[in-house]
Design a protein around this motif. Structure first.
Motif, PDB file in Angstrom:
ATOM      1  N   ASP A  61       0.828  -1.391   0.187  1.00 49.18           N
ATOM      2  CA  ASP A  61       0.002   0.633   0.053  1.00 49.18           C
ATOM      3  C   ASP A  61       0.705   1.263   0.194  1.00 49.18           C
ATOM      4  O   ASP A  61       0.165   2.165  -0.630  1.00 49.18           O
ATOM      5  N   VAL A  64       2.403   1.771  -3.565  1.00 53.89           N
ATOM      6  CA  VAL A  64       1.086   1.944  -4.421  1.00 53.89           C
ATOM      7  C   VAL A  64       1.320   3.260  -4.269  1.00 53.89           C
ATOM      8  O   VAL A  64       0.102   3.945  -5.093  1.00 53.89           O
ATOM      9  N   ARG A  68       0.249   6.971  -6.974  1.00 53.64           N
ATOM     10  CA  ARG A  68      -1.063   7.001  -7.173  1.00 53.64           C
ATOM     11  C   ARG A  68      -1.206   8.147  -6.995  1.00 53.64           C
ATOM     12  O   ARG A  68      -1.779   9.333  -7.991  1.00 53.64           O
ATOM     13  N   CYS A  71      -0.554   8.867 -10.672  1.00 51.94           N
ATOM     14  CA  CYS A  71      -0.971   8.980 -11.458  1.00 51.94           C
ATOM     15  C   CYS A  71      -2.360   9.782 -11.287  1.00 51.94           C
ATOM     16  O   CYS A  71      -3.587   9.360 -12.136  1.00 51.94           O
ATOM     17  N   LYS A  72      -2.365  10.814 -10.883  1.00 50.21           N
ATOM     18  CA  LYS A  72      -3.848  11.764 -11.238  1.00 50.21           C
ATOM     19  C   LYS A  72      -3.999  12.341 -12.324  1.00 50.21           C
ATOM     20  O   LYS A  72      -3.555  12.984 -12.789  1.00 50.21           O
ATOM     21  N   SER A  77      -6.780   3.159 -12.759  1.00 51.20           N
ATOM     22  CA  SER A  77      -7.595   2.207 -12.666  1.00 51.20           C
ATOM     23  C   SER A  77      -7.119   1.727 -11.292  1.00 51.20           C
ATOM     24  O   SER A  77      -5.537   1.255 -11.247  1.00 51.20           O
ATOM     25  N   GLU A  78      -7.935   1.521  -9.790  1.00 56.22           N
ATOM     26  CA  GLU A  78      -7.127   1.319  -9.041  1.00 56.22           C
ATOM     27  C   GLU A  78      -7.139   0.035  -8.730  1.00 56.22           C
ATOM     28  O   GLU A  78      -5.762  -0.949  -8.481  1.00 56.22           O
ATOM     29  N   ASP A  80      -5.567  -1.019 -11.755  1.00 58.46           N
ATOM     30  CA  ASP A  80      -4.214  -1.430 -12.514  1.00 58.46           C
ATOM     31  C   ASP A  80      -3.128  -1.092 -11.517  1.00 58.46           C
ATOM     32  O   ASP A  80      -2.089  -1.014 -11.285  1.00 58.46           O
ATOM     33  N   LEU A  81      -3.477   0.098 -10.188  1.00 57.62           N
ATOM     34  CA  LEU A  81      -2.283   0.119  -9.379  1.00 57.62           C
ATOM     35  C   LEU A  81      -1.914  -1.613  -8.442  1.00 57.62           C
ATOM     36  O   LEU A  81      -1.199  -1.231  -7.821  1.00 57.62           O
ATOM     37  N   ALA A  82      -3.064  -1.638  -8.082  1.00 56.67           N
ATOM     38  CA  ALA A  82      -2.948  -3.263  -7.193  1.00 56.67           C
ATOM     39  C   ALA A  82      -2.566  -4.073  -8.174  1.00 56.67           C
ATOM     40  O   ALA A  82      -1.315  -4.680  -7.269  1.00 56.67           O
TER      41      ALA A  82
END
Length: 172
Positions: A61, A64, A68, A71-72, A77-78, A80-82
């Protein structure tokens, strides 16, 4: 190992198996006191060594969270981040060391982020690599243009690296 039912410390291993692509060991245990069975999973604790010398457990977390921010406003997508977080953790665990320098965490992020979104990659890289001038951005954009693995089209259908640099308009 304490029995989760009676808290006895005298448990016995019945079976051990490698689980999760070799990154963990699953053990089937029994408690001679209450005669109940239970399973345990043992996984290597991944620790990040900071520049200050302090260490802390690796948390996906936290890795990421930095991505995140980069990527703002981007079409990431979440999910993709996961997936990126999982790839980073897999890369770090694959090196086989329990302690990883913080610098290597950043390097492990750059590759998957570059493939996910070129603009987010440039944002993250500019902080991670301490860009000092526009020339630093220009050289990184030049590298992105020659890399066939880069994806993340711009909103207007152009490739992301081309969308970063304004096209000169004819005058007159």
């Amino acid at each position: 190992m304490h029995c989760p039912f009676c808290r006895s410390t005298d448990t016995r291993v019945l079976d051990s198996r490698v689980a999760e692509d070799g990154t963990a060991i699953r053990r089937r245990r029994t408690c001679p006191t209450c005669e109940k069975r239970f399973s345990t999973v043992e996984q290597m604790q991944l620790v990040v060594c900071k520049r200050s010398g302090a260490t802390e457990p690796f948390t996906r977390d936290k890795a990421v969270a930095g991505v995140r921010k980069a990527c703002k406003g981007r079409p990431v997508s979440e999910g993709d981040l996961a997936r990126l977080g999982q790839v980073v953790e897999d890369v770090l665990r694959a090196n086989g060391r329990a302690e990883v320098p913080a610098h290597e965490v950043g390097l492990a992020i750059l590759g998957p982020l570059r493939e996910l979104d070129a603009v987010a990659y440039l944002r993250f890289a500019s902080v991670y690599k301490s860009f000092q001038s526009a020339a630093d951005f220009e050289s990184e954009i030049a590298l992105l243009r020659t890399d066939p693995t880069v994806s993340g089209p711009g909103h207007d259908g152009t490739s992301a690296p081309d969308a970063l640099v304004p096209t000169p308009q004819p005058t007159g």
